[in-house]
Design an enzyme around this catalytic site. Structure first.
Site, PDB file in Angstrom:
ATOM      1  N   CYS A  66       0.909  -1.226   0.141  1.00  0.00           N
ATOM      2  CA  CYS A  66      -0.218   0.102  -0.152  1.00  0.00           C
ATOM      3  C   CYS A  66       0.995   1.236  -0.054  1.00  0.00           C
ATOM      4  O   CYS A  66       1.567   1.399   0.959  1.00  0.00           O
ATOM      5  CB  CYS A  66      -0.874  -0.018   1.259  1.00  0.00           C
ATOM      6  N   CYS A  87      -5.649  -0.152   7.779  1.00  0.00           N
ATOM      7  CA  CYS A  87      -6.429   1.002   6.687  1.00  0.00           C
ATOM      8  C   CYS A  87      -6.918   2.074   7.584  1.00  0.00           C
ATOM      9  O   CYS A  87      -7.755   1.805   8.564  1.00  0.00           O
ATOM     10  CB  CYS A  87      -7.586   0.048   6.198  1.00  0.00           C
TER      11      CYS A  87
END
Length: 390
Positions: free
Chosen positions: A125, A370
């Site tokens: 990510c 997240c």
């Protein structure tokens, strides 16, 4: 691995390495740099191919290792340019194998990059901006102001740095193999959902994706690169045409009234407009589905009625739905839905024919999950400085 580990890699100096970085430049731009060094035009194609292979296939961190490039040219390259990655300020490894790097850029600004290993794959990510401008209320990153966009080189540099650290170059070995996937490639997927709203850095991100997807270099298929957006509607079809990666939508609500609060950009481009852009996404098909991300917030958006409305909302859109248990952070205004409620919600979505995996929270112990990026690192480092001996 039974405990979180923190490796402090704060550089002794924040001085930038001399010269312009070649990382992230497209082939024509590399040819221009060679021309500036006096390399004859007839050699440009060959020399660019050599540099490209050393940088993106072998992972060269300096010019001295480029043995098929003339020594004199290597010297000129080293005087003018660099292949330096972002500097590692800190590296953390979670109990579940997730790794998070706090990286310092040439101007001293910092971003975070997260690597999530699984048995047969690994997802990286990466950040596209320093900070964020969207102020999504469930997201820790959104509590910070936008500082600036990243360059294509800074975006690609995150991939290069991660491959360095986990030994993902031919013949390389990681410092710590714990938790890494069994696959030959350790980074199999890239998700553009770190710090920032990717579509607000369109041009640099498109350039970076072209470099990442190049089959003679990093060779990450566009079908394994996913851009996650909060809904910058005008740029969605353009991204599909010009970049052609997979698409994920940070949805999180089924009614405009709630999404206006959770994802404030919805006030500019409401759900109906967002979904129309999704329906028109170039290449959309059952083989190229859009992922809709839905964070599960207790007593906010997790009712069975919400689940049924979500199914109706996405009708006739080739899609899968990622249900994300809320990852708490200090001062967060929400709680994660109860697991039993998440399962009931998922059952409704599954019965409607949508794949709806519940994303297992990863890296919570190092604030790498997240919506948790960056702010905690500043607080953690500040706390360390306060307690450090004089």
């Amino acid at each position: 691995m039974t405990a979180t580990t923190l490796i402090d890699r704060t550089p002794a100096s924040t001085d930038s390495p001399p010269g312009e970085s070649l990382i992230g430049l497209a082939r024509p731009a590399l040819a221009e740099r060679l021309a500036e060094l006096g390399v004859p035009e007839r050699q440009h194609r060959m020399r660019v191919s050599q540099l490209w292979g050393w940088m993106y296939v072998r992972g060269a961190a300096g010019f001295e290792t480029m043995t098929d490039v003339a020594k004199e040219l290597r010297g000129r390259l080293a005087e003018r340019f660099t292949l330096a990655r972002p500097a590692i300020v800190s590296e953390q490894v979670s109990v579940d194998g997730t790794r998070k790097w706090l990286l310092r850029l040439d101007d001293g600004k910092e971003v975070e990059t997260v690597y999530i290993p699984e048995e047969d794959r690994g997802t990286l990510c990466i950040s596209s901006q320093v900070g964020c401008t969207l102020n999504c209320t469930f997201c820790h990153t959104g509590t910070q102001a936008l500082v600036r966009n990243l360059t294509a080189g800074e975006i690609i540099g995150q991939i290069m740095l991660a491959r360095d650290r986990i030994g993902d170059w031919p013949g390389a070995s990681p410092d710590d193999p714990t938790g890494l996937p069994n696959s030959e490639r350790k980074i199999t997927n890239v998700v553009l959902m770190g710090m920032g709203e990717p579509l607000y850095n369109f041009d640099s991100l498109r350039e970076a994706c072209a470099v990442a997807a190049d089959g003679d270099g990093l060779s990450i298929s566009k079908r394994r690169i996913t851009l996650s957006t909060s809904g910058i509607v005008p740029e969605i079809p353009r991204w599909g045409e010009e970049a052609g990666t997979m698409l994920a939508i940070s949805l999180h609500a089924v009614h405009d009234e709630l999404r206006d609060v959770l994802v404030p950009i919805n006030k500019k481009w409401p759900i109906a407009e967002l979904l129309e852009a999704c329906r028109n996404y170039p290449g959309l098909s059952n083989a190229k589905r859009i992922t809709f991300e839905y964070v599960m917030l207790k007593d906010v958006n997790d009712s069975i009625d919400d689940a049924k409305a979500l199914v109706r909302l996405l009708a006739k859109i080739p899609a899968k739905i990622n249900l994300i248990p809320f990852n708490p952070w200090p001062g967060a205004p929400y709680e994660c839905s109860d697991w039993e409620q998440i399962e009931k919600f998922a059952e409704v979505v599954n019965r409607a024919g949508y794949a709806s995996p519940v994303r297992s929270p990863r890296g919570r112990d190092i604030m790498a999950a997240c919506g948790q990026l960056k702010s905690a690192s500043h607080k953690q480092r500040a706390s360390e400085r306060l307690t450090a001996p004089a």
